[in-house]
Scaffold this motif. Sequence first.
Motif, short mmCIF file in Angstrom:
data_model
loop_
_atom_site.label_atom_id
_atom_site.label_comp_id
_atom_site.label_asym_id
_atom_site.label_seq_id
_atom_site.Cartn_x
_atom_site.Cartn_y
_atom_site.Cartn_z
N PHE A 51 47.34 -61.98 -9.15
CA PHE A 51 48.78 -62.18 -9.14
C PHE A 51 49.34 -61.46 -10.35
CE2 PHE A 51 52.55 -64.40 -10.64
CZ PHE A 51 53.32 -64.46 -9.49
N ILE A 52 50.39 -60.64 -10.12
CA ILE A 52 51.02 -59.91 -11.23
C ILE A 52 52.50 -60.20 -11.20
CG2 ILE A 52 51.39 -57.68 -12.34
CD1 ILE A 52 48.93 -56.64 -10.79
N SER A 53 52.98 -60.91 -12.21
CA SER A 53 54.41 -61.17 -12.34
C SER A 53 55.05 -60.01 -13.11
CB SER A 53 54.66 -62.51 -13.04
OG SER A 53 54.09 -62.51 -14.32
N ASN A 54 56.30 -59.73 -12.80
CA ASN A 54 56.99 -58.57 -13.39
C ASN A 54 56.15 -57.31 -13.23
OD1 ASN A 54 59.21 -60.16 -14.35
ND2 ASN A 54 57.84 -60.90 -15.95
N ALA A 55 55.65 -57.12 -12.02
CA ALA A 55 54.65 -56.09 -11.74
C ALA A 55 55.09 -54.68 -12.12
CB ALA A 55 54.24 -56.13 -10.27
N SER A 56 56.33 -54.30 -11.80
CA SER A 56 56.76 -52.94 -12.12
C SER A 56 56.77 -52.70 -13.63
CB SER A 56 58.13 -52.63 -11.51
OG SER A 56 59.13 -53.48 -12.05
N GLU A 57 57.12 -53.73 -14.38
CA GLU A 57 57.12 -53.61 -15.85
C GLU A 57 55.70 -53.64 -16.42
OE1 GLU A 57 58.50 -56.47 -19.46
OE2 GLU A 57 59.96 -56.17 -17.85
N VAL A 58 54.89 -54.59 -15.97
CA VAL A 58 53.52 -54.74 -16.46
C VAL A 58 52.70 -53.48 -16.18
CG1 VAL A 58 51.35 -55.99 -16.11
CG2 VAL A 58 53.48 -57.25 -16.37
N LEU A 59 52.85 -52.94 -14.95
CA LEU A 59 52.06 -51.77 -14.55
C LEU A 59 52.75 -50.46 -14.89
CD1 LEU A 59 50.99 -53.08 -11.03
CD2 LEU A 59 49.66 -53.17 -13.16
N GLY A 74 39.52 -52.73 -9.12
CA GLY A 74 38.14 -52.82 -9.59
C GLY A 74 38.03 -53.86 -10.68
N ILE A 75 37.03 -54.72 -10.57
CA ILE A 75 36.77 -55.74 -11.58
C ILE A 75 35.31 -55.63 -11.95
CG2 ILE A 75 36.76 -58.20 -12.13
CD1 ILE A 75 38.87 -58.47 -9.82
N PHE A 84 39.45 -54.53 -15.82
CA PHE A 84 40.30 -54.61 -14.64
C PHE A 84 40.99 -53.26 -14.48
CE2 PHE A 84 44.45 -55.23 -12.70
CZ PHE A 84 44.20 -56.09 -11.64
N ARG A 85 40.86 -52.66 -13.30
CA ARG A 85 41.50 -51.37 -13.01
C ARG A 85 42.23 -51.48 -11.68
NH1 ARG A 85 39.03 -46.63 -15.35
NH2 ARG A 85 39.36 -45.58 -13.37
N MET A 86 43.41 -50.88 -11.62
CA MET A 86 44.19 -50.90 -10.38
C MET A 86 44.65 -49.49 -10.07
SD MET A 86 47.41 -53.31 -9.50
CE MET A 86 48.34 -53.16 -8.00
N CYS A 87 44.37 -49.06 -8.83
CA CYS A 87 44.80 -47.74 -8.35
C CYS A 87 45.72 -47.92 -7.17
CB CYS A 87 43.59 -46.91 -7.91
SG CYS A 87 42.46 -46.51 -9.24
N LEU A 92 45.19 -43.98 -10.85
CA LEU A 92 45.02 -45.11 -11.74
C LEU A 92 46.37 -45.48 -12.34
CD1 LEU A 92 43.07 -47.07 -13.19
CD2 LEU A 92 42.89 -45.34 -15.01
N VAL A 93 46.85 -46.70 -12.05
CA VAL A 93 48.14 -47.14 -12.58
C VAL A 93 48.00 -48.15 -13.71
CG1 VAL A 93 49.41 -46.64 -10.46
CG2 VAL A 93 48.46 -48.93 -10.81
N PHE A 94 46.81 -48.78 -13.81
CA PHE A 94 46.62 -49.77 -14.86
C PHE A 94 45.14 -49.98 -15.12
CE2 PHE A 94 46.27 -54.00 -16.70
CZ PHE A 94 47.27 -53.96 -17.67
#
Length: 115
Positions: A51-59, A74-75, A84-87, A92-94
């Motif tokens: 779960f990612i709150s404020n996703a556009s800001e966090v990422l 990826g975890i 933790f990696r998110m594509c 790669l965005v985070f």
Amino acid sequence: MKKERLISSYDEVNDTFVGKIDGKNGYVVDYGITDGIFLGLNNSNLPTSVFISNASEVLDISKTDLESADVKIGIKCDDANLTFRMCIEDLLVFSTRCKNSFGIPNLNFLIDCNI
């Protein structure tokens, strides 16, 4: 590497991203692994949801990009660290690395919408 199918959704109004492993329901505990990113674990301490709150800001990514159906998470954990990696659409965005103080066992996990 263990691979699971990711079911993800993005709520633009509330700017929240939710991803869960297909076929896994609920979680026993939810850990904040970094500001705004929470990882849900089952009773075996294995990841079941993100779960990612404020996703556009966090990422640091546009809300339009967050609506993509092509998401991979990826975890990777060892005794000391969790990575933790998110594509999105293979970009790669985070990426973050934190101390594995959550009791997550050694694992290398890929959650992918395209499996």
